[in-house]
Design an enzyme around this catalytic site. Structure first.
Site, mmCIF file in Angstrom:
data_model
loop_
_atom_site.group_PDB
_atom_site.id
_atom_site.type_symbol
_atom_site.label_atom_id
_atom_site.label_comp_id
_atom_site.label_asym_id
_atom_site.label_seq_id
_atom_site.Cartn_x
_atom_site.Cartn_y
_atom_site.Cartn_z
ATOM 1 C CG HIS A 1 -42.676 -3.756 34.868
ATOM 2 N ND1 HIS A 1 -42.575 -4.440 32.656
ATOM 3 C CD2 HIS A 1 -41.427 -4.669 35.583
ATOM 4 C CE1 HIS A 1 -40.846 -5.470 33.408
ATOM 5 N NE2 HIS A 1 -40.752 -5.292 33.916
ATOM 6 C CB CYS B 1 -37.575 -5.502 31.539
ATOM 7 S SG CYS B 1 -36.638 -7.291 31.578
ATOM 8 C CE LYS C 1 -43.693 -8.841 32.713
ATOM 9 N NZ LYS C 1 -44.041 -7.676 32.336
ATOM 10 C CG HIS D 1 -40.173 -10.844 32.857
ATOM 11 N ND1 HIS D 1 -40.429 -9.589 31.987
ATOM 12 C CD2 HIS D 1 -40.175 -9.647 33.824
ATOM 13 C CE1 HIS D 1 -40.320 -8.398 32.053
ATOM 14 N NE2 HIS D 1 -39.401 -8.382 32.861
ATOM 15 C CD GLU E 1 -45.894 -0.883 37.186
ATOM 16 O OE1 GLU E 1 -46.553 -1.541 36.325
ATOM 17 O OE2 GLU E 1 -45.644 -2.733 37.602
ATOM 18 C CG PHE F 1 -31.934 -5.636 35.243
ATOM 19 C CD1 PHE F 1 -33.129 -6.070 35.621
ATOM 20 C CD2 PHE F 1 -31.536 -7.140 34.940
ATOM 21 C CE1 PHE F 1 -33.594 -6.902 36.711
ATOM 22 C CE2 PHE F 1 -31.234 -8.638 36.237
ATOM 23 C CZ PHE F 1 -32.707 -7.932 36.813
#
Length: 414
Positions: free
Chosen positions: A306, A166, A338, A343, A317, A402
């Site tokens: 994010h 991502c 998002k 996403h 975050e 990831f």
């Protein structure tokens, strides 16, 4: 020789909120959701039956029928976004143009042509090896979206591909800017794309317990930083930015939209899917972006987070932002688009950097929609539910993938 300054001169996107920048930005400011029941396949009976799909996209608006049929959906999206961005920048290269050797492309995709991969495996298992398309491999590999753009637009300079989950398209932007700063190109079309709404990918994320199961409320399912968040919503689409050496842009009279001033990276080195507790790696990426731009934390007005709508990521975050920005964190506008787009996986970073450019250009911060119940662990100003008019001189875009890949981009007003 002073380091070259990298500016943004063109934007393009195809995503669940719109098929171009103008329609997307109108929808984002209005706080619309692009999430609905999955149409790409029959998901009835699945634990997750919702996604943020691109609706109404016609690849033949950008490619002839034959080429469209030989290009995976993620590549079609990137071709569309890149074409829009080049047109917005006022750039076009002829096949024999010497300047084309100074123009390149950088693409990021976490998964690449997974729809083609699934179709190819179905053909192999059901009908035999001779039914696998000879174009299967070129459609699947993640770099091919960039290759297609190079072919279509005669870009003969550096060609890069980032595959960092991502964080992929954020890496593509940062790496493209570095190419320009080193003097290896004058122009780079940079961004990313993803089209992974298919049985295989959705099933994999379901098994990983990563997706929201709020099937009865699709538009309210993606709720970053909200106490009721239960997983992310898969999206698809692409975004592309034209990055350019500032002197080159000024010499041709281009409109400069923003400066890509900072780029920070780190690795958690911790877990396949979870962030390092406390967001330590994310904080290091943000701090590096500030350092590389030569800016103090207090100079930042907006962070496009994010903000995936997963319990662990949003909390980590938030902690990371507070660690980097200290007391200024409470004065920052922080939002997650998002909540509206879902996403976009490897395409998310480019789309969210594009949002930062528009926030700088128009003085508008888009909202985090579906923010209803505050979480004590997430206690920043998430611009809940309504866009906000506020001058934005500097904006940060966070992307975490990831495997522990962390990227922060820093964009400033020209």
């Amino acid at each position: 020789m002073p380091e070259r300054r990298v500016v943004v001169t063109g934007l393009g996107t195809v995503n669940p909120l719109g098929l171009d920048v103008a329609s997307f930005w109108e929808a984002a400011q209005a706080g619309r959701s692009g999430v609905g029941p999955i149409r790409a396949f029959d998901a009835s009976g699945w634990r997750t039956r919702i996604a943020a799909e691109v609706r109404g996209f016609d690849p033949e608006a950008y490619l002839d029928r034959r080429r469209a049929g030989r290009t995976d959906r993620y590549g079609q999206f990137f071709l569309a976004a890149a074409g829009q961005a080049l047109a917005d920048a006022g750039l076009a290269y002829a096949a024999e143009d010497p300047a084309a050797e100074r123009a390149g492309v950088a693409v990021g995709s976490g998964i690449g042509g997974i729809i083609t991969f699934q179709e190819g495996m179905d053909a192999l298992r059901k009908r035999g090896r001779d039914r696998v398309s000879p174009y299967a491999i070129p459609q699947i590999i993640s770099n091919m979206a960039g290759g297609q753009v190079s072919i279509e637009h005669h870009l003969y300079g550096p060609s890069l591909c980032a595959v960092t989950a991502c964080a992929a398209s954020a890496n593509a932007l940062g790496d493209a800017a570095a190419v320009i700063r080193r003097g290896e190109a004058d122009v780079m079309v940079a961004g990313g794309a993803e089209a992974a709404i298919c049985e295989f990918a959705v099933a994999g994320f379901i098994q990983a317990r990563a997706l929201s199961t709020r099937n009865d409320d699709p538009e309210g399912a993606s709720r970053p930083f909200d106490a009721g968040r239960d997983g992310f919503v898969m999206g698809e689409g692409a975004a592309a930015l034209v990055l350019e050496d500032e002197a080159h842009a000024r010499a041709r009279g281009a409109t400069v939209l923003a400066v890509l001033a900072g780029y920070g990276m780190s690795s958690d080195g911790y877990h396949l899917t979870l962030p390092r507790p406390g967001g330590v790696g994310a904080a290091r990426a943000m701090a590096e972006a500030l350092r590389s731009a030569g800016l103090a934390p207090e100079a930042i007005d907006y962070i496009n987070a994010h903000g995936t709508s997963t319990p662990a990521n949003d909390a980590a975050e938030t902690t990371a932002i507070k660690a980097v920005f200290g007391n200024h964190a409470l004065r920052l506008a922080v939002s997650s688009t998002k909540s509206m787009t879902g996403h976009l996986l490897g395409g998310a970073g480019a789309l969210e950097a594009l949002v930062c450019v528009l926030a700088i250009r128009d003085g508008v911060v888009p909202p985090t929609i579906n923010y209803r119940d505050p979480d004590p662990e997430c206690d920043l100003d998430y611009v809940p539910n309504r866009a906000r008019r506020v001058p934005v001189r500097a904006a940060m875009s966070n992307s975490f993938g990831f495997g522990g890949h962390n990227v922060a981009l820093l964009l400033t007003a020209p």
